[in-house]
Enzyme design. Structure first.
Site, PDB file in Angstrom:
ATOM      1  N   TYR A  16     -50.618 -14.304  10.312  1.00 53.41           N
ATOM      2  CA  TYR A  16     -50.125 -13.733   9.050  1.00 53.41           C
ATOM      3  C   TYR A  16     -50.795 -14.342   7.832  1.00 53.41           C
ATOM      4  O   TYR A  16     -50.141 -14.590   6.820  1.00 53.41           O
ATOM      5  CB  TYR A  16     -48.596 -13.900   8.951  1.00 53.41           C
ATOM      6  CG  TYR A  16     -47.879 -12.811   9.702  1.00 53.41           C
ATOM      7  CD1 TYR A  16     -47.651 -11.572   9.104  1.00 53.41           C
ATOM      8  CD2 TYR A  16     -47.478 -12.981  11.024  1.00 53.41           C
ATOM      9  CE1 TYR A  16     -47.039 -10.545   9.803  1.00 53.41           C
ATOM     10  CE2 TYR A  16     -46.866 -11.955  11.728  1.00 53.41           C
ATOM     11  CZ  TYR A  16     -46.644 -10.741  11.102  1.00 53.41           C
ATOM     12  OH  TYR A  16     -46.046  -9.730  11.784  1.00 53.41           O
ATOM     13  N   TYR A 144     -37.975  -4.961  12.235  1.00 53.10           N
ATOM     14  CA  TYR A 144     -39.104  -5.747  12.746  1.00 53.10           C
ATOM     15  C   TYR A 144     -38.727  -6.221  14.149  1.00 53.10           C
ATOM     16  O   TYR A 144     -37.732  -6.911  14.335  1.00 53.10           O
ATOM     17  CB  TYR A 144     -39.418  -6.964  11.860  1.00 53.10           C
ATOM     18  CG  TYR A 144     -40.504  -7.807  12.470  1.00 53.10           C
ATOM     19  CD1 TYR A 144     -41.841  -7.414  12.378  1.00 53.10           C
ATOM     20  CD2 TYR A 144     -40.199  -8.952  13.201  1.00 53.10           C
ATOM     21  CE1 TYR A 144     -42.840  -8.153  12.989  1.00 53.10           C
ATOM     22  CE2 TYR A 144     -41.199  -9.692  13.812  1.00 53.10           C
ATOM     23  CZ  TYR A 144     -42.511  -9.292  13.697  1.00 53.10           C
ATOM     24  OH  TYR A 144     -43.505 -10.022  14.303  1.00 53.10           O
ATOM     25  N   ASP A 236     -31.593  -6.366  19.452  1.00 51.25           N
ATOM     26  CA  ASP A 236     -32.652  -7.379  19.339  1.00 51.25           C
ATOM     27  C   ASP A 236     -32.052  -8.572  18.600  1.00 51.25           C
ATOM     28  O   ASP A 236     -31.994  -8.595  17.374  1.00 51.25           O
ATOM     29  CB  ASP A 236     -33.842  -6.795  18.590  1.00 51.25           C
ATOM     30  CG  ASP A 236     -34.938  -7.832  18.339  1.00 51.25           C
ATOM     31  OD1 ASP A 236     -34.723  -9.023  18.664  1.00 51.25           O
ATOM     32  OD2 ASP A 236     -36.002  -7.464  17.815  1.00 51.25           O
ATOM     33  N   LYS A 265     -36.743 -17.144  19.896  1.00 55.41           N
ATOM     34  CA  LYS A 265     -36.593 -18.059  18.757  1.00 55.41           C
ATOM     35  C   LYS A 265     -35.710 -19.286  19.037  1.00 55.41           C
ATOM     36  O   LYS A 265     -36.188 -20.241  19.608  1.00 55.41           O
ATOM     37  CB  LYS A 265     -36.128 -17.281  17.526  1.00 55.41           C
ATOM     38  CG  LYS A 265     -37.210 -16.287  17.076  1.00 55.41           C
ATOM     39  CD  LYS A 265     -37.202 -15.968  15.609  1.00 55.41           C
ATOM     40  CE  LYS A 265     -38.508 -15.353  15.178  1.00 55.41           C
ATOM     41  NZ  LYS A 265     -38.483 -13.938  14.872  1.00 55.41           N
TER      42      LYS A 265
HETATM   43  C1  LIG Z   1     -39.460 -12.853  15.378  1.00 54.49           C
HETATM   44  C2  LIG Z   1     -38.840 -11.631  15.899  1.00 54.49           C
HETATM   45  C3  LIG Z   1     -39.388 -10.938  16.996  1.00 54.49           C
HETATM   46  C4  LIG Z   1     -40.685 -11.348  17.641  1.00 54.49           C
HETATM   47  O1  LIG Z   1     -40.611 -12.599  18.215  1.00 54.49           O
HETATM   48  P1  LIG Z   1     -41.977 -13.420  18.516  1.00 54.49           P
HETATM   49  O2  LIG Z   1     -41.552 -14.549  19.358  1.00 54.49           O
HETATM   50  O3  LIG Z   1     -42.479 -13.849  17.165  1.00 54.49           O
HETATM   51  O4  LIG Z   1     -42.912 -12.480  19.193  1.00 54.49           O
HETATM   52  C5  LIG Z   1     -38.706  -9.843  17.481  1.00 54.49           C
HETATM   53  N1  LIG Z   1     -37.561  -9.435  16.916  1.00 54.49           N
HETATM   54  C6  LIG Z   1     -37.004 -10.062  15.863  1.00 54.49           C
HETATM   55  C7  LIG Z   1     -35.710  -9.575  15.309  1.00 54.49           C
HETATM   56  C8  LIG Z   1     -37.629 -11.168  15.294  1.00 54.49           C
HETATM   57  O5  LIG Z   1     -37.099 -11.768  14.230  1.00 54.49           O
END
Ligand SMILES: *Cc1c(COP(=O)(O)O)cnc(C)c1O
Length: 423
Positions: A16, A144, A236, A265
């Site tokens: 990024y 996202y 998600d 995460k």
């Molecule tokens: C960060 C994120 C992703 C992608 O995760 P990465 O480990 O960076 O590939 C997917 N969905 C959400 C909601 C996110 O915040």
């Protein structure tokens, strides 16, 4: 000898980052708790949890201990045809904490792959059942979901996806629900439902879009509409999971639960990569068959890495401790108090909070956008004050590790208040 920064510039392409004209990457040589230490020993508060992953602070001694012990015991094995104690224990423990419908755990290694697996589960679910009508995917306009192609496809079309647009599969985007549009959205789902395979969403908070928040009751209504049309629902929780929104998972604030869930995460406490996709029995059963073509043909080299699983297990144990739960509630209370102090400031727009996340728009004459010029100004301003805040355009947010204490939070708040006067 070349400095670390000079060598970094010579060899590395950062994520990024427009490398032309980029500020030199800041070398961090050590970290502890909420602090990151620079080469000269000066420290920075990690107020964004190292890109939203760190929940218990850096170099956590208990996490360090389990990963060292696990490495000496079993560091990695293939996960097709084999299994191991940390993967089984974590699956067992996480399922106890997830909404009850969740029945099976599928491991991968980051948030984007957790989303890819979820999409594949939902799409193939209908194929396995012989339904050729349900092909559309529904998602939020500003969503996202990651940077791989499937994840990009279900993310809002933006600067991030522009170059790849013609390669992304078609998705039907809907706006975030609110009091005035919810009836229309529900009606749309009900009328087009027979053609919709899945609805993917970030529950309660859209992170990368700028910490956009919406109410649980409207998401409940969308999920209910999806259930009435047998549409697979995918939460998600890559960013919202593991205490971030005040409950262990954002979906626990809903009354109707999703079919599939994605995590990453904070899952290992932010120390190692790991992705997780979980699903209910209905999804799993549509793959469970004597017919080979119904198999979920997906896996990664580092699927269910034992080191990552051992960290996830210990991190969950720490997260469930009353002291951690109390720390989360304290952050929530401090944020709420701070909002009352600054919400009427003329530069503060749309201030909002969901659990440990506080966000607001820094008012400028230009539009709210990712490329807003105030972004770099704010970023460098706070670095000089010893705080990492990484605004999304003109949206400033705090998303701290749960070990941050009251004084440290107050310091961040004070610096924001000073900035509001000075900048
Ligand atoms: C960060 C994120 C992703 C992608 O995760 P990465 O480990 O960076 O590939 C997917 N969905 C959400 C909601 C996110 O915040």
């Amino acid at each position: 000898m070349q400095s670390l920064q000079a060598k970094d510039k010579a060899y590395i392409w950062h994520p990024y980052t427009q490398m032309k004209g980029a500020l030199p990457a800041l070398p961090i040589t050590k970290a502890e708790g909420i602090y990151l230490y620079q080469e000269d020993g000066s420290k920075l508060i990690d107020a964004i949890s190292s890109w939203w992953v760190n929940i218990h602070g850096h170099a956590h001694p208990e996490l360090a201990k389990v990963v060292y012990k696990q490495f000496k015991t079993l560091e990695h094995i293939i996960f097709a045809g084999f299994t191991h104690p940390p993967a089984v224990s974590f699956a067992e423990q996480i399922l106890k904490q997830l909404p009850h419908e969740q029945a099976k755990v599928f491991y991968s290694d980051n948030g984007s792959t957790a989303v890819e697996v979820a999409l594949k589960m939902a799409i193939q679910h209908w194929r396995n059942l012989g339904n050729t009508q349900k092909v559309k995917i529904l998602a939020f306009q500003d969503a996202y979901h990651g940077d791989t192609f499937g994840a990009m496809s279900v993310s809002g079309r933006s600067l991030f996806t522009e170059a790849f647009e013609s390669y992304l599969f078609e998705v039907e985007f809907i706006p975030l629900p609110n009091a005035s549009n919810i009836q229309n959205l529900v009606a749309k789902i009900e009328s087009e439902g027979s053609a919709i395979a899945a609805f993917i969403f970030e529950p309660l908070v859209l992170g990368a879009a700028g910490m956009l928040m919406y109410e649980a009751k409207y998401l409940d209504m969308l999920i209910a509409a999806c259930k009435s049309q047998s549409i697979c629902t995918i939460a998600d929780e890559v960013m919202t999971g593991f205490g971030r929104t005040g409950t262990l998972f954002a979906s626990l604030q809903l009354t109707i639960q999703p079919d599939i869930m994605c995590f990453s995460k904070g899952i290992t406490g932010g120390a190692m990569p790991m992705g997780l996709t979980t699903c209910n029995q209905m999804i799993f059963d549509s793959f469970y068959s004597d017919e080979k073509w119904k198999t979920l043909y997906h896996g990664h080299s580092f699927t269910a890495n034992p080191l990552a699983c051992s960290l996830a297990l210990k991190s969950l144990e720490i997260l469930l401790r009353p002291s951690t739960q109390m720390a989360i509630q304290e952050i929530i209370q401090e944020h709420t108090n701070f909002i009352m102090q600054i919400e009427t400031h003329p530069k503060v727009k749309n201030i909002r909070q969901c659990g440990t996340i506080l966000a607001f728009e820094w008012f400028t004459d230009t539009d709210t956008s990712y490329l807003n010029a105030i972004r770099d100004k704010l970023y460098t301003y706070f670095l000089k004050k010893g705080i990492i805040l990484r605004p999304l355009g003109n949206i400033l947010y705090i998303l701290p590790p749960y070990v941050i204490n009251r004084d440290e939070l107050q310091y961040i708040y004070q610096q924001i208040q000073t900035a509001l006067e000075e900048l």
